[in-house]
Write an enzyme that holds these catalytic residues in place. Structure first.
Site, PDB file in Angstrom:
ATOM      1  N   ARG A  94       9.782 -13.420 -11.059  1.00  0.00           N
ATOM      2  CA  ARG A  94       8.362 -14.025 -10.593  1.00  0.00           C
ATOM      3  C   ARG A  94       8.101 -15.055 -11.887  1.00  0.00           C
ATOM      4  O   ARG A  94       8.177 -14.784 -12.672  1.00  0.00           O
ATOM      5  CB  ARG A  94       7.382 -12.857 -10.713  1.00  0.00           C
ATOM      6  N   GLN A 197      -5.261  -5.407  -4.688  1.00  0.00           N
ATOM      7  CA  GLN A 197      -5.210  -4.881  -6.333  1.00  0.00           C
ATOM      8  C   GLN A 197      -6.220  -4.349  -6.537  1.00  0.00           C
ATOM      9  O   GLN A 197      -6.307  -3.151  -7.267  1.00  0.00           O
ATOM     10  CB  GLN A 197      -4.562  -5.916  -7.366  1.00  0.00           C
ATOM     11  N   ASP A 238      -2.209 -14.118 -16.200  1.00  0.00           N
ATOM     12  CA  ASP A 238      -0.908 -14.291 -16.301  1.00  0.00           C
ATOM     13  C   ASP A 238      -0.130 -15.372 -17.046  1.00  0.00           C
ATOM     14  O   ASP A 238       0.900 -15.258 -17.574  1.00  0.00           O
ATOM     15  CB  ASP A 238      -0.238 -14.361 -14.641  1.00  0.00           C
ATOM     16  N   LYS A 249      -4.958 -14.247 -10.844  1.00  0.00           N
ATOM     17  CA  LYS A 249      -4.926 -13.840  -9.402  1.00  0.00           C
ATOM     18  C   LYS A 249      -5.819 -14.907  -8.742  1.00  0.00           C
ATOM     19  O   LYS A 249      -6.681 -15.206  -9.005  1.00  0.00           O
ATOM     20  CB  LYS A 249      -5.355 -12.483  -9.189  1.00  0.00           C
TER      21      LYS A 249
HETATM   22  O1  MRU Z   1       0.257 -10.469  -8.657  1.00  0.00           O
HETATM   23  P1  MRU Z   1       0.077  -9.577  -9.518  1.00  0.00           P
HETATM   24  O2  MRU Z   1      -0.737  -8.266  -9.174  1.00  0.00           O
HETATM   25  O3  MRU Z   1       1.137  -9.275 -10.385  1.00  0.00           O
HETATM   26  O4  MRU Z   1      -1.369 -10.130 -10.366  1.00  0.00           O
HETATM   27  C1  MRU Z   1      -1.732  -9.551 -11.536  1.00  0.00           C
HETATM   28  C2  MRU Z   1      -2.734 -10.440 -12.040  1.00  0.00           C
HETATM   29  O5  MRU Z   1      -3.030 -11.483 -11.565  1.00  0.00           O
HETATM   30  C3  MRU Z   1      -3.367  -9.764 -13.452  1.00  0.00           C
HETATM   31  O6  MRU Z   1      -4.812 -10.128 -13.308  1.00  0.00           O
HETATM   32  C4  MRU Z   1      -2.699 -10.335 -14.523  1.00  0.00           C
HETATM   33  O7  MRU Z   1      -1.270 -10.207 -14.468  1.00  0.00           O
HETATM   34  C5  MRU Z   1      -3.079  -9.682 -15.779  1.00  0.00           C
HETATM   35  S1  MRU Z   1      -2.743  -7.765 -15.791  1.00  0.00           S
HETATM   36  C6  MRU Z   1      -3.223  -7.314 -17.299  1.00  0.00           C
END
Ligand code: MRU
Length: 346
Positions: A94, A197, A238, A249
């Protein structure tokens, strides 16, 4: 440490394999997968069995242990060539969450000067990454909760909890701490289209840990703020750029714009492993585009009119000027900018 509104562990090392809670199936089913090779972990990251930036990094750390072990079994004298190939595959899994690269870099550095069997030292390093993440989350929980006045309500986006980290969570860690400290009157969670999520994971984890949660569709967030029903938006990240721009996100940016418009404070909670000082601003952060089917279908059933196309960016970038505070385990940065981020990370 568990308890204290913190009972879930989605990533664990189980003597010879990596054990992951399959987050694709929640909340309907709580099923664990045991993975004994790094290619399976790379695939699990791609398919979102495990997701959330810190949890991806921790899983990659354990995957590096599996890679070293399996490559040594093939060729004890030259395991490093295959090990590097396996790490390259993991790194591609990713693109946006920098914790993946960060953890692999740490494992690579540890492997560099090992003699003999590399597995014990690499496992110790992966365990250290995992334990440090939980400690960081606890610390950020305290630091972030201190900003929240008693009697406040908060809105969060996506899932940033125990499921997304080694345990406790980043933004959800602050919410756990603030709840435990009696500061919160309510927790609102965006459902977080398209992967849900918020609806599937945040709601599951908060209900399970005894913290009441109210879900709303993403499009209702601005209306909630307009009614004065939340004082803070609290999210994870991220990747945070050197100037304090925040990738998170998809939908985070619109929540930040709405928050500023309505005088609601905006907090980003992320360990320093999420800060990427190599990217000057958010414009340089690679944004993952995921399959159109995630928008067009739900649980394998068509949602949209046949023939429609879909655009599915998984993340967006919130400019630093919309962020009131970034909370890391190293400390907090209010009104982030390049100089303040450099001081935090030096
Ligand atoms: O696509 P995802 O579910 O991996 O995205 C996760 C997020 O955007 C979270 O907000 C981010 O990783 C922080 S998690 C502590």
């Amino acid at each position: 440490m568990q308890g204290d509104h913190d009972s879930i562990r989605a990533v664990s090392w189980d003597s010879t394999a990596l054990c992951l809670l399959d987050q694709r199936l929640l909340p309907a089913e709580e099923r664990y997968l045991w993975l004994d090779n790094s290619a399976a972990v790379a695939d699990a990251i791609k398919q979102m069995v495990v997701r959330g930036a810190p949890a991806i990094g921790i899983s990659a750390g354990y995957a590096a242990v599996l890679a070293a072990r399996n490559r040594c079994a093939e060729n004890a004298l030259d395991w490093r060539t295959g090990f590097e190939q396996d790490l390259a595959v993991l790194q591609q899994a990713r693109p946006t969450a920098v914790n993946l690269q960060w953890a692999l870099q740490r494992m690579r550095a540890k492997a560099a000067d090992l003699q003999g069997d590399p597995v014990p030292a690499l496992l110790a390093e992966a365990r250290a990454i995992h334990a440090e993440d939980i400690r960081a989350n606890r610390r950020m929980g305290e630091l972030g909760a201190a900003f929240i006045e008693a009697g406040s309500a908060v809105l969060t986006h996506c899932n940033t909890g125990s499921l997304a980290t080694g345990g406790y969570g980043t933004a959800l860690g602050v919410i756990r701490s603030a709840w435990a400290g009696g500061r919160l009157t309510g927790v609102f969670a965006d459902e977080t289209r398209p992967w849900l999520q918020g609806a599937r994971l945040t709601a599951w984890e908060l209900v399970r840990d005894g913290i009441p949660v109210t879900l709303l569709v993403d499009g209702a967030a601005a209306h909630l703020m307009k009614q004065g029903r939340v004082q803070w938006v609290i999210v994870g990240s991220d990747r945070i750029a050197a100037n304090g721009d925040v990738a998170n996100k998809i939908g985070t940016y619109s929540a930040a714009v709405a928050a500023r418009h309505h005088g609601v404070k905006f907090m980003v909670v992320a360990p320093s492993s999420t800060v990427d000082m190599q990217v000057a601003s958010g414009a340089e952060i690679p944004i993952e585009t995921r399959p159109a089917s995630e928008v067009l279908e739900l649980g394998g059933r068509a949602l949209a009119a046949a023939g429609a196309e879909a655009w599915n960016p998984a993340f967006d970038v919130t400019p630093a000027e919309l962020v009131d505070v970034i909370v890391t385990e190293r400390g907090v940065v209010e009104q982030p900018n390049t100089a303040k981020m450099a001081a935090l990370m030096k």
